[in-house]
Design a protein around this motif. Structure first.
Motif, PDB file in Angstrom:
ATOM      1  N   GLU A   3       0.833  -1.202   0.000  1.00 52.47           N
ATOM      2  CA  GLU A   3       0.000   0.000   0.000  1.00 52.47           C
ATOM      3  C   GLU A   3       0.867   1.252   0.000  1.00 52.47           C
ATOM      4  O   GLU A   3       0.524   2.253  -0.630  1.00 52.47           O
ATOM      5  CB  GLU A   3      -0.946   0.004   1.211  1.00 52.47           C
ATOM      6  CG  GLU A   3      -2.044  -1.034   1.149  1.00 52.47           C
ATOM      7  CD  GLU A   3      -1.576  -2.437   1.550  1.00 52.47           C
ATOM      8  OE1 GLU A   3      -0.575  -2.564   2.312  1.00 52.47           O
ATOM      9  OE2 GLU A   3      -2.181  -3.410   1.085  1.00 52.47           O
ATOM     10  N   THR A  43     -22.804  -3.121  -5.387  1.00 55.34           N
ATOM     11  CA  THR A  43     -22.627  -2.306  -4.186  1.00 55.34           C
ATOM     12  C   THR A  43     -23.921  -1.602  -3.814  1.00 55.34           C
ATOM     13  O   THR A  43     -24.296  -1.554  -2.642  1.00 55.34           O
ATOM     14  CB  THR A  43     -21.491  -1.277  -4.400  1.00 55.34           C
ATOM     15  OG1 THR A  43     -20.303  -1.970  -4.766  1.00 55.34           O
ATOM     16  CG2 THR A  43     -21.238  -0.469  -3.152  1.00 55.34           C
ATOM     17  N   LYS A  77     -22.035   6.939   0.371  1.00 56.13           N
ATOM     18  CA  LYS A  77     -21.886   5.579   0.905  1.00 56.13           C
ATOM     19  C   LYS A  77     -21.439   4.618  -0.194  1.00 56.13           C
ATOM     20  O   LYS A  77     -20.579   3.765   0.016  1.00 56.13           O
ATOM     21  CB  LYS A  77     -23.206   5.089   1.500  1.00 56.13           C
ATOM     22  CG  LYS A  77     -23.639   5.821   2.736  1.00 56.13           C
ATOM     23  CD  LYS A  77     -24.986   5.297   3.209  1.00 56.13           C
ATOM     24  CE  LYS A  77     -25.552   6.146   4.318  1.00 56.13           C
ATOM     25  NZ  LYS A  77     -26.905   5.739   4.698  1.00 56.13           N
ATOM     26  N   GLY A  81     -17.838   5.358  -1.160  1.00 54.69           N
ATOM     27  CA  GLY A  81     -16.963   4.906  -0.072  1.00 54.69           C
ATOM     28  C   GLY A  81     -16.794   3.400  -0.086  1.00 54.69           C
ATOM     29  O   GLY A  81     -15.683   2.876   0.107  1.00 54.69           O
ATOM     30  N   ALA A  82     -17.881   2.686  -0.322  1.00 53.26           N
ATOM     31  CA  ALA A  82     -17.816   1.220  -0.385  1.00 53.26           C
ATOM     32  C   ALA A  82     -16.995   0.768  -1.587  1.00 53.26           C
ATOM     33  O   ALA A  82     -16.225  -0.197  -1.495  1.00 53.26           O
ATOM     34  CB  ALA A  82     -19.226   0.635  -0.441  1.00 53.26           C
ATOM     35  N   ASN A 129     -14.588   2.467  -2.978  1.00 53.30           N
ATOM     36  CA  ASN A 129     -13.206   2.801  -2.653  1.00 53.30           C
ATOM     37  C   ASN A 129     -12.595   1.734  -1.755  1.00 53.30           C
ATOM     38  O   ASN A 129     -11.453   1.305  -1.963  1.00 53.30           O
ATOM     39  CB  ASN A 129     -13.150   4.182  -1.982  1.00 53.30           C
ATOM     40  CG  ASN A 129     -11.788   4.801  -2.048  1.00 53.30           C
ATOM     41  OD1 ASN A 129     -11.007   4.525  -2.935  1.00 53.30           O
ATOM     42  ND2 ASN A 129     -11.508   5.672  -1.100  1.00 53.30           N
ATOM     43  N   ALA A 130     -13.355   1.288  -0.770  1.00 51.05           N
ATOM     44  CA  ALA A 130     -12.869   0.255   0.143  1.00 51.05           C
ATOM     45  C   ALA A 130     -12.684  -1.081  -0.581  1.00 51.05           C
ATOM     46  O   ALA A 130     -11.707  -1.800  -0.346  1.00 51.05           O
ATOM     47  CB  ALA A 130     -13.837   0.089   1.310  1.00 51.05           C
ATOM     48  N   ALA A 131     -13.599  -1.403  -1.472  1.00 51.65           N
ATOM     49  CA  ALA A 131     -13.552  -2.689  -2.176  1.00 51.65           C
ATOM     50  C   ALA A 131     -12.397  -2.770  -3.170  1.00 51.65           C
ATOM     51  O   ALA A 131     -11.848  -3.844  -3.394  1.00 51.65           O
ATOM     52  CB  ALA A 131     -14.871  -2.943  -2.897  1.00 51.65           C
ATOM     53  N   GLY A 156      -9.646  -0.514  -3.181  1.00 55.66           N
ATOM     54  CA  GLY A 156      -8.448   0.184  -2.748  1.00 55.66           C
ATOM     55  C   GLY A 156      -8.261   1.506  -3.486  1.00 55.66           C
ATOM     56  O   GLY A 156      -7.152   1.993  -3.639  1.00 55.66           O
ATOM     57  N   GLY A 157      -9.354   2.080  -3.953  1.00 53.23           N
ATOM     58  CA  GLY A 157      -9.303   3.352  -4.665  1.00 53.23           C
ATOM     59  C   GLY A 157      -8.837   3.228  -6.102  1.00 53.23           C
ATOM     60  O   GLY A 157      -8.584   4.224  -6.764  1.00 53.23           O
TER      61      GLY A 157
END
Length: 147
Positions: A46, A106, A120, A123-124, A126-128, A130-131
């Motif tokens: 990362e 999503t 939301k 954001g989900a 992005n989390a899934a 890694g952007g």
């Protein structure tokens, strides 16, 4: 890209005598070495990705300034090549049909219905990923599905 892969690419660039590639790879390596020394921890994948993205942003800004000045064509070409090299170091971005399918999935998982849920959903995503996705396309797809 991992830290070891970066080191291997530096060696390959040295063997190929590719000065531009070697220069930008050494810059990434130097920044990562600072993390190791200053924060006294091992560099993660990362960290490598974040550093490459940061250097892409910096080099792109310098490139824009060089293009506006228009005085040193060789420097401008050098900066363009550096940006291309840095972009090649990043994993492929999620886009197209794969991204559309992930957006739909999503939205269904979150139960999102209105445009107020856009944050939301993004954001989900992005989390899934890694952007690592085409944010403009994702926003367009999500906006079309949310009322």
């Amino acid at each position: 890209m991992t830290y070891d892969e970066l080191k291997d690419q530096i060696k390959d660039a040295m063997r190929a005598r590719d000065k531009v590639r070697l220069s930008i790879l050494r810059q990434v390596h130097g920044e990562l070495k600072d993390i190791e020394v200053n924060e006294r921890r091992d560099v993660t994948d990362e960290d490598v990705t974040a550093m490459v993205k940061r250097l892409i942003k910096q080099t792109s800004e310098t490139l824009e300034g060089s293009q506006k000045a228009g005085t040193d064509e060789e420097r401008t070409q050098n900066l363009q090549r550096q940006v291309e090299i840095l972009n090649d170091l990043l994993p492929a971005q999620l886009a197209g049909e794969e991204l559309t399918a992930l957006v739909e999935k999503t939205i269904a998982e979150l139960g999102a219905e209105t445009k107020r849920d856009m944050g939301k959903v993004m954001g989900a995503l992005n989390a899934a990923t890694g952007g690592n996705f085409d944010k403009a396309q994702a926003a367009k797809d999500a906006g079309a599905r949310l009322s």
